[in-house]
Design an enzyme around this catalytic site. Structure first.
Site, PDB file in Angstrom:
ATOM      1  N   GLY A  13      50.226  16.188  57.186  1.00  0.00           N
ATOM      2  CA  GLY A  13      50.200  15.807  55.770  1.00  0.00           C
ATOM      3  C   GLY A  13      51.466  16.256  55.067  1.00  0.00           C
ATOM      4  O   GLY A  13      51.474  16.499  53.864  1.00  0.00           O
ATOM      5  N   SER A 136      39.384  25.106  50.782  1.00  0.00           N
ATOM      6  CA  SER A 136      39.381  24.772  49.351  1.00  0.00           C
ATOM      7  C   SER A 136      38.384  25.671  48.636  1.00  0.00           C
ATOM      8  O   SER A 136      37.400  26.115  49.244  1.00  0.00           O
ATOM      9  CB  SER A 136      38.960  23.309  49.163  1.00  0.00           C
ATOM     10  OG  SER A 136      38.689  23.046  47.800  1.00  0.00           O
ATOM     11  N   TYR A 149      32.956  17.083  50.756  1.00  0.00           N
ATOM     12  CA  TYR A 149      34.274  17.726  50.827  1.00  0.00           C
ATOM     13  C   TYR A 149      34.117  19.240  51.005  1.00  0.00           C
ATOM     14  O   TYR A 149      34.737  19.846  51.883  1.00  0.00           O
ATOM     15  CB  TYR A 149      35.041  17.407  49.547  1.00  0.00           C
ATOM     16  CG  TYR A 149      36.410  18.024  49.451  1.00  0.00           C
ATOM     17  CD1 TYR A 149      37.450  17.587  50.259  1.00  0.00           C
ATOM     18  CD2 TYR A 149      36.674  19.049  48.536  1.00  0.00           C
ATOM     19  CE1 TYR A 149      38.721  18.150  50.162  1.00  0.00           C
ATOM     20  CE2 TYR A 149      37.926  19.616  48.423  1.00  0.00           C
ATOM     21  CZ  TYR A 149      38.950  19.155  49.247  1.00  0.00           C
ATOM     22  OH  TYR A 149      40.194  19.712  49.148  1.00  0.00           O
TER      23      TYR A 149
END
Ligand code: NAD
Length: 246
Positions: A13, A136, A149
């Site tokens: 990424g 996260s 997520y």
């Protein structure tokens, strides 16, 4: 002497957001950085911005693409010193909205992609290498619509603990970063036309009173990648403006 002179890094990424900011910092500190992502045009632009970099297009959720990435890294003949798994996706869906297809897609990229990225790097990782995974704050926050997520990022955090244990015998350190809200293209991807409004609203609720900049994440990754963090193993470093800390 710069801290990553002569070192080889991989950033998945690496053409956007946190990955791009980190690739730029690693290259500025002397590393040769391999970046991967799915969009060739974006990768080419990123290589121009990073400088000392090689782009290998590919999808981290596909084993053959990850093999191709590491074939290129292997051809350089210097192993791998820093591996930053940043590639990831997010989208909003409550439990009743989430489709089986979207559930699989988020786990394929965020969880299986992280697994393939690290497992297939094993033959190349040098003694003393540093592996950084990306979780996260959503792994713990329970915010509405962040279920799939958050679950995928909780899995990444769990992998980080086990891999830190399993790879310590080779002198390889594995750590996790947990970003809070960071101003990257992920914001418009998740919130669409409400991205700016959401940045202001979410930022106002943080001790930092703003969302983060990708370069602030890059600083944390560079710390974990370098010998400055030589006694840090299996940690989860929050870079979240205080979001999950109060
Ligand atoms: P971004 O969208 O700017 O970057 C994500 C990168 O991952 C892009 O380069 C994209 O091409 C790549 N990518 C996506 N799917 C891929 C796949 N299948 N194969 C290869 N590459 C793929 O987003 P970002 O904000 O920089 O996100 C980076 C990481 O940080 C992600 O794992 C994200 O979940 C995590 N994160 C971001 C935030 C935030 O607020 N921005 C917060 C917490 C965690």
């Amino acid at each position: 002497m710069r801290q990553f002179d002569g070192k080889t890094a991989v950033v998945t990424g690496g053409s956007s957001g946190i990955g791009l900011a980190t690739a730029e910092r690693l290259a500025a500190e002397g590393a040769h950085v391999f970046i991967t992502g799915r969009r060739e045009l974006e990768l080419e632009k990123a290589v121009a911005a990073i400088g000392n970099a090689t782009a290998v297009p590919g999808d981290v959720s596909l084993a053959a693409d990850v093999d191709r990435l590491y074939e290129r890294v292997g051809e350089r003949g210097q192993g791998l010193d820093v591996l930053f798994a940043s590639a990831g996706i997010n989208f909003l869906a409550t439990l009743d909205e989430l489709t089986e297809e979207d559930h699989d897609r988020i786990f394929d990229i965020n969880v299986k992609g992280t697994f393939l990225t690290v497992q297939k790097a094993l033959p190349l990782l040098n003694d003393g290498a540093s592996v950084i995974l990306t979780a996260s704050t959503a792994a713990e926050s329970g915010d509405e619509s962040f279920g799939a997520y958050g679950a995928s990022k909780a899995a990444v955090r769990a992998y980080g603990r086990t891999w830190a244990n399993e790879l310590s015998g080779r002198g390889i350190r594995v750590n996790v970063i947990s970003p809070g809200p960071i101003d990257t293209p992920l914001f418009p991807a998740v919130f669409g036309g409400r991205a700016d409004e959401m940045k202001t609203a979410i930022g106002a609720g943080l001790p930092a009173k703003r969302v983060g900049d990708p370069d602030e994440l890059a600083s944390a990754v560079v710390f974990l990648a370098s010998s400055q963090s030589s006694f840090v193993y299996g940690a989860n470093l929050y870079v979240d403006g205080g979001m999950n800390q109060i």
